[in-house]
Structures are given as C-alpha cells and as structure tokens.
Write a protein that holds these residues in place. Sequence first.
Motif, mmCIF file in Angstrom:
data_model
loop_
_atom_site.group_PDB
_atom_site.id
_atom_site.type_symbol
_atom_site.label_atom_id
_atom_site.label_comp_id
_atom_site.label_asym_id
_atom_site.label_seq_id
_atom_site.Cartn_x
_atom_site.Cartn_y
_atom_site.Cartn_z
ATOM 1 N N VAL A 12 0.857 -1.193 0.000
ATOM 2 C CA VAL A 12 0.000 0.000 0.000
ATOM 3 C C VAL A 12 0.889 1.237 0.000
ATOM 4 O O VAL A 12 1.554 1.540 0.992
ATOM 5 N N LYS A 42 0.057 4.508 -0.761
ATOM 6 C CA LYS A 42 -0.524 5.852 -0.620
ATOM 7 C C LYS A 42 0.386 6.716 0.243
ATOM 8 O O LYS A 42 0.946 6.235 1.237
ATOM 9 N N ASN A 67 -5.061 4.755 -2.756
ATOM 10 C CA ASN A 67 -6.404 5.128 -2.301
ATOM 11 C C ASN A 67 -7.035 6.255 -3.103
ATOM 12 O O ASN A 67 -8.248 6.358 -3.155
ATOM 13 N N ILE A 76 -7.744 0.860 -3.832
ATOM 14 C CA ILE A 76 -8.280 0.328 -2.574
ATOM 15 C C ILE A 76 -9.055 1.376 -1.791
ATOM 16 O O ILE A 76 -9.512 1.118 -0.686
ATOM 17 N N MET A 120 -13.337 -7.858 -0.339
ATOM 18 C CA MET A 120 -12.371 -7.058 0.427
ATOM 19 C C MET A 120 -13.081 -6.480 1.650
ATOM 20 O O MET A 120 -14.264 -6.166 1.581
ATOM 21 N N ILE A 146 -12.268 -3.987 5.449
ATOM 22 C CA ILE A 146 -11.428 -3.279 6.425
ATOM 23 C C ILE A 146 -12.197 -3.332 7.740
ATOM 24 O O ILE A 146 -13.003 -2.460 8.028
ATOM 25 N N MET A 195 -4.068 -5.819 7.418
ATOM 26 C CA MET A 195 -3.178 -4.684 7.180
ATOM 27 C C MET A 195 -1.971 -4.838 8.122
ATOM 28 O O MET A 195 -1.775 -5.902 8.701
ATOM 29 N N SER A 196 -1.177 -3.789 8.261
ATOM 30 C CA SER A 196 0.070 -3.916 9.040
ATOM 31 C C SER A 196 -0.146 -4.539 10.417
ATOM 32 O O SER A 196 0.649 -5.367 10.857
ATOM 33 N N ARG A 200 -2.967 -6.358 2.571
ATOM 34 C CA ARG A 200 -2.652 -4.997 2.102
ATOM 35 C C ARG A 200 -1.833 -4.305 3.185
ATOM 36 O O ARG A 200 -2.350 -3.941 4.226
ATOM 37 N N VAL A 201 -0.551 -4.135 2.930
ATOM 38 C CA VAL A 201 0.339 -3.647 3.981
ATOM 39 C C VAL A 201 1.040 -2.361 3.535
ATOM 40 O O VAL A 201 1.662 -2.328 2.468
ATOM 41 N N GLY A 202 0.933 -1.331 4.359
ATOM 42 C CA GLY A 202 1.576 -0.051 4.085
ATOM 43 C C GLY A 202 2.714 0.245 5.046
ATOM 44 O O GLY A 202 3.887 0.061 4.728
ATOM 45 N N THR A 203 2.355 0.663 6.260
ATOM 46 C CA THR A 203 3.386 1.168 7.173
ATOM 47 C C THR A 203 4.414 0.114 7.586
ATOM 48 O O THR A 203 5.588 0.449 7.762
ATOM 49 N N ARG A 216 3.821 7.043 6.855
ATOM 50 C CA ARG A 216 3.463 7.713 5.608
ATOM 51 C C ARG A 216 3.960 9.156 5.597
ATOM 52 O O ARG A 216 3.946 9.831 6.614
HETATM 53 C C1 LIG Z 1 -3.921 2.508 4.176
HETATM 54 C C2 LIG Z 1 -4.622 1.222 3.883
HETATM 55 C C3 LIG Z 1 -3.994 -0.018 4.113
HETATM 56 C C4 LIG Z 1 -2.619 -0.171 4.735
HETATM 57 O O1 LIG Z 1 -2.640 0.215 6.059
HETATM 58 P P1 LIG Z 1 -1.332 0.005 6.986
HETATM 59 O O2 LIG Z 1 -1.882 0.019 8.351
HETATM 60 O O3 LIG Z 1 -0.437 1.153 6.690
HETATM 61 O O4 LIG Z 1 -0.721 -1.285 6.618
HETATM 62 C C5 LIG Z 1 -4.679 -1.165 3.741
HETATM 63 N N1 LIG Z 1 -5.901 -1.114 3.192
HETATM 64 C C6 LIG Z 1 -6.528 0.053 2.962
HETATM 65 C C7 LIG Z 1 -7.880 0.036 2.342
HETATM 66 C C8 LIG Z 1 -5.921 1.252 3.314
HETATM 67 O O5 LIG Z 1 -6.569 2.410 3.102
#
Ligand SMILES: *Cc1c(COP(=O)(O)O)cnc(C)c1O
Length: 229
Positions: free
Chosen positions: A32, A34, A55, A77, A159, A161, A199-200, A215-218, A224
């Motif tokens: 991820v 963004k 996003n 996403i 999907m 969240i 996620m993370s 879906r992994v970002g941080t 970010r």
């Molecule tokens: C930002 C986001 C993520 C990733 O989140 P992290 O906590 O940074 O891993 C995953 N899915 C969606 C839909 C997001 O908006």
Amino acid sequence: MSDLQTRFDDLRARIAAAALGQATTPVRLLAVSKAQPVAAIAALADLGQRAFGENYVQEALAKIAALAGRDLEWHCIGHLQSNKARDAANAFAWVQSVDRERLISALHTHRDPALPPLNVLIQVNIDAEAGKGGCTPAQVDTLATAIAQAPRLRLRGLMAIPKPHPDPAQRIASFARMAALYQHLRERFPEVDTLSMGMSDDFELAIAQQANLVRVGTALFGARHKHLP
Ligand SMILES: *Cc1c(COP(=O)(O)O)cnc(C)c1O
C-alpha cells in the motif's frame, strides 16, 4: 542491506509463516503505497514487488505515469466516487472498493474493451460502521451477479477493512464472518479466488481466517509521508 529490504524480507517471512498450514496459500502481498513517494515505490519494485495499492485516483494516476514501463499491477483500494470511475477503470488492473451497482456500471462502461477485464472485489462493510465504504453482507449476492454480467469486469472476490477493535478476538470474529461470506460466494461463482483483508497490524490474524491478499503499508514503507515530493 537497506531498511526497505529488511522490512520487505521480514514481512514476507511473517506472511509465509502465517500462511503455513492454511488452505489458502499462496498469500499475495499488496504494497500500500498511498502517501509514499515514487522513489520508494521504485525501490520496492527493484526488490521484486509488483502489486501496489493506492487510495486516491489523482495521486495514483501521477505515480502510474511516472512508473510506466515497469509492469506493475495497480490496485485501487480507496473509496471511489462514480465521477472518478472513468479514470479508475483504465488506470488500474484491480478495483477492490466496489460497493454499489452504479459504480459497477460506470466501471464497465469506461473500461477500454481492448484491455483485459478489470479485476474487481466487492468491499463489505463487515462491522456496519457508519460513514465507511462497503456494502452490507446481504448485498453481496446482488452485486456479484451484476459484476458477473459485465464482460469488461471480472469478479475476483471480497475485500474488507474491519473495525480496528483493540480486542483481537473482535477482529478475528469480523475476519471469520468475511471468510464465511467468501466461501458462500465461491459456491455460486467458482472463478472467485481472492479474499483481501489484513493490514500492518493484523495481517496474521486475517491469514488465519483465509485471507489470501494482504494490504500492507506502514509495516513495509514505514510511516506515511505528509507531503509528496
Ligand atoms: C492505508 C490502507 C492499508 C494499509 O494500512 P497500513 O496500516 O499502513 O498497513 C490497507 N488497506 C486500505 C484500504 C488502506 O486504506
């Protein structure tokens, strides 16, 4: 070794460990990106990551253009307004945030027929949170039927969240409800093969409940950036 490489290797090892013994292997990683700069995405692509999630359509379009020619797979996403559907329909390979019939018809109308079908996931608001994107569990069947009838779209799965409950048991319960919905959908649509959740903070819990796209970002990029270069 760079910090990014270390985090990428650690993350893949944790995903592989969580996936051991699960019927849903292999588990794919969506990075991820963004609010991360193009240079960070390019660095991760150099390490072998192909799938990236964004996003916001405008931000994504700029990054997709900057990284064209690298054969990356872009996933939308974020909540998608119908007036952004034209751009989204052709810029992305996947849209994971499909939650209403109007968006399905807009994506279908605008997807270039010369491109392969757009992969779509139905986003479910599994904890019925006010103001959050996603359909109700009861709407999944109707939306899936609409997608299956749109030849420029390809139904791939679901999907979610879940609500970030501090109590992991509550999150596990939400993931398990998604897993049940997913199994039900697969009985009606055997081509369905993707359950995107985790996620993370909770991807290991999600994998234990049959997620096969996390879906992994941080945990991958670090915090970010507020301002993009
Ligand atoms: C930002 C986001 C993520 C990733 O989140 P992290 O906590 O940074 O891993 C995953 N899915 C969606 C839909 C997001 O908006």
